[in-house]
Design a protein around this motif. Structure first.
Motif, PDB file in Angstrom:
ATOM      1  N   LEU A  70     -39.339 -24.594 -70.936  1.00 29.13           N
ATOM      2  CA  LEU A  70     -38.830 -25.073 -72.216  1.00 29.13           C
ATOM      3  C   LEU A  70     -37.325 -24.881 -72.233  1.00 29.13           C
ATOM      4  O   LEU A  70     -36.829 -23.786 -71.951  1.00 29.13           O
ATOM      5  CB  LEU A  70     -39.472 -24.305 -73.380  1.00 29.13           C
ATOM      6  CG  LEU A  70     -38.913 -24.582 -74.780  1.00 29.13           C
ATOM      7  CD1 LEU A  70     -39.228 -26.012 -75.204  1.00 29.13           C
ATOM      8  CD2 LEU A  70     -39.488 -23.595 -75.793  1.00 29.13           C
ATOM      9  N   LEU A 121     -39.414 -30.087 -72.672  1.00 31.73           N
ATOM     10  CA  LEU A 121     -40.495 -29.280 -72.117  1.00 31.73           C
ATOM     11  C   LEU A 121     -41.047 -30.021 -70.910  1.00 31.73           C
ATOM     12  O   LEU A 121     -41.393 -31.207 -71.007  1.00 31.73           O
ATOM     13  CB  LEU A 121     -41.592 -29.068 -73.160  1.00 31.73           C
ATOM     14  CG  LEU A 121     -42.803 -28.229 -72.743  1.00 31.73           C
ATOM     15  CD1 LEU A 121     -42.385 -26.802 -72.400  1.00 31.73           C
ATOM     16  CD2 LEU A 121     -43.853 -28.220 -73.850  1.00 31.73           C
ATOM     17  N   TRP A 161     -51.227 -29.455 -77.171  1.00 36.61           N
ATOM     18  CA  TRP A 161     -50.244 -28.392 -76.991  1.00 36.61           C
ATOM     19  C   TRP A 161     -49.287 -28.441 -78.174  1.00 36.61           C
ATOM     20  O   TRP A 161     -49.047 -29.492 -78.748  1.00 36.61           O
ATOM     21  CB  TRP A 161     -49.457 -28.598 -75.696  1.00 36.61           C
ATOM     22  CG  TRP A 161     -50.332 -28.826 -74.505  1.00 36.61           C
ATOM     23  CD1 TRP A 161     -51.065 -27.894 -73.828  1.00 36.61           C
ATOM     24  CD2 TRP A 161     -50.587 -30.069 -73.859  1.00 36.61           C
ATOM     25  NE1 TRP A 161     -51.753 -28.473 -72.791  1.00 36.61           N
ATOM     26  CE2 TRP A 161     -51.479 -29.814 -72.785  1.00 36.61           C
ATOM     27  CE3 TRP A 161     -50.156 -31.379 -74.059  1.00 36.61           C
ATOM     28  CZ2 TRP A 161     -51.938 -30.816 -71.937  1.00 36.61           C
ATOM     29  CZ3 TRP A 161     -50.615 -32.372 -73.218  1.00 36.61           C
ATOM     30  CH2 TRP A 161     -51.501 -32.082 -72.170  1.00 36.61           C
ATOM     31  N   ASN A 176     -45.498 -26.873 -80.062  1.00 41.09           N
ATOM     32  CA  ASN A 176     -44.246 -26.149 -79.904  1.00 41.09           C
ATOM     33  C   ASN A 176     -43.523 -26.041 -81.234  1.00 41.09           C
ATOM     34  O   ASN A 176     -43.866 -26.723 -82.205  1.00 41.09           O
ATOM     35  CB  ASN A 176     -43.350 -26.785 -78.841  1.00 41.09           C
ATOM     36  CG  ASN A 176     -42.609 -28.007 -79.350  1.00 41.09           C
ATOM     37  OD1 ASN A 176     -43.091 -28.717 -80.229  1.00 41.09           O
ATOM     38  ND2 ASN A 176     -41.441 -28.262 -78.793  1.00 41.09           N
ATOM     39  N   TRP A 178     -43.770 -22.606 -77.016  1.00 40.16           N
ATOM     40  CA  TRP A 178     -44.831 -23.607 -76.950  1.00 40.16           C
ATOM     41  C   TRP A 178     -46.129 -22.892 -76.583  1.00 40.16           C
ATOM     42  O   TRP A 178     -46.107 -21.806 -76.014  1.00 40.16           O
ATOM     43  CB  TRP A 178     -44.508 -24.710 -75.936  1.00 40.16           C
ATOM     44  CG  TRP A 178     -44.808 -24.364 -74.513  1.00 40.16           C
ATOM     45  CD1 TRP A 178     -43.999 -23.676 -73.643  1.00 40.16           C
ATOM     46  CD2 TRP A 178     -46.007 -24.656 -73.783  1.00 40.16           C
ATOM     47  NE1 TRP A 178     -44.620 -23.530 -72.432  1.00 40.16           N
ATOM     48  CE2 TRP A 178     -45.854 -24.127 -72.485  1.00 40.16           C
ATOM     49  CE3 TRP A 178     -47.192 -25.318 -74.106  1.00 40.16           C
ATOM     50  CZ2 TRP A 178     -46.851 -24.230 -71.514  1.00 40.16           C
ATOM     51  CZ3 TRP A 178     -48.192 -25.429 -73.134  1.00 40.16           C
ATOM     52  CH2 TRP A 178     -48.005 -24.893 -71.852  1.00 40.16           C
TER      53      TRP A 178
END
Length: 251
Positions: A128, A141, A184, A186, A220
């Protein structure tokens, strides 16, 4: 055909049928590969939400690119994820920073220096970055050289001072090929100079240590919470004590 029939008899998985979850995930990945990179239009102000290849974002001139990610890379990124990150310097992540520089978000550039990296963390194979380029601050990312997501955060001259002991929320997102555990998340924000650490405590009880450096904080993790409203708490540490905030209360 007879040769193929003989070969098929050697396949150890010839009688196995994929589960409904596996079929849905494979179909979603195929759709994303055929469609190519997903782009969310540039916005001047406000907050937007899209679930799936998703994002919730705040700030100035936000833009996102979420390219299709090969399933094996995504799976390895998730498998190697750690709740505590390893800090990285600009020199250590220069290849990833230059790859971020070449992306369209914030304008492509071939000139990225180690000092342009404001924050960098490593969790398994995923990196990241918060990076300065073309007068913009962007987030990238990536995993194993494959881009997972990119977003413009702010123009350099529009970064406000953060009051002592506080953090801001600049962007929060979730994306991926399906739903729930296939997503996912973040989160990125600004941080006051006296903040020593930031953590996230998900409603499930999982605690995630964010990275704090260069006036920014970020993290994340595997899961959908970044695309949902107030499903975790942001914990801010200073020498004076600890405060907790739901994301909706952060400016």
């Amino acid at each position: 055909m007879k040769d193929l029939e003989r070969l098929s008899a050697l396949d150890p998985a010839r009688d196995r049928q994929p589960t409904a979850h596996e079929l849905a995930r494979a179909a979603a990945n195929l759709d994303r590969i055929i469609a190519g990179p997903a782009r969310v239009p540039r916005r001047v102000t406000g907050r937007w939400l899209a679930v799936g290849a998703a994002a919730v974002a705040t700030g100035v001139a936000a833009a996102v690119i979420v390219p299709a990610l090969l399933p094996n890379t995504a799976d390895r990124a998730t498998a190697g994820w750690t709740s505590a990150p390893s800090a990285r310097t600009g020199d250590q992540v220069l290849p990833q920073a230059r790859a971020c520089g070449r992306q369209d978000v914030g304008g492509s550039t071939s000139t990225v220096r180690p000092e342009d990296v404001l924050l960098a963390e490593q969790r398994g194979i995923a990196t990241l970055l918060i990076l300065r380029k073309n007068g913009m601050i962007v987030e990238c990312l990536s995993a194993d050289g494959a881009a997972m997501a990119s977003m413009s955060l702010r123009e350099e001259g529009t970064i406000p001072p953060v009051p002592a002991g506080q953090v801001t929320l600049e962007t929060m997102s979730s994306w991926g090929p399906g739903r729930g555990d296939d997503l996912w998340s973040n989160i990125v924000g600004l941080v006051a100079a006296d903040v020593t650490a930031v953590e996230l405590r998900l409603d499930s009880g999982r605690v995630i240590q964010a990275s704090v450096r260069g006036g920014w904080w970020g993290a994340w993790w595997p899961g959908p919470e970044g695309g949902e409203i107030d499903h975790f708490v942001v914990i801010v540490h200073t020498a004076a004590g600890v405060t907790e905030h739901r994301p909706s209360t952060l400016e």
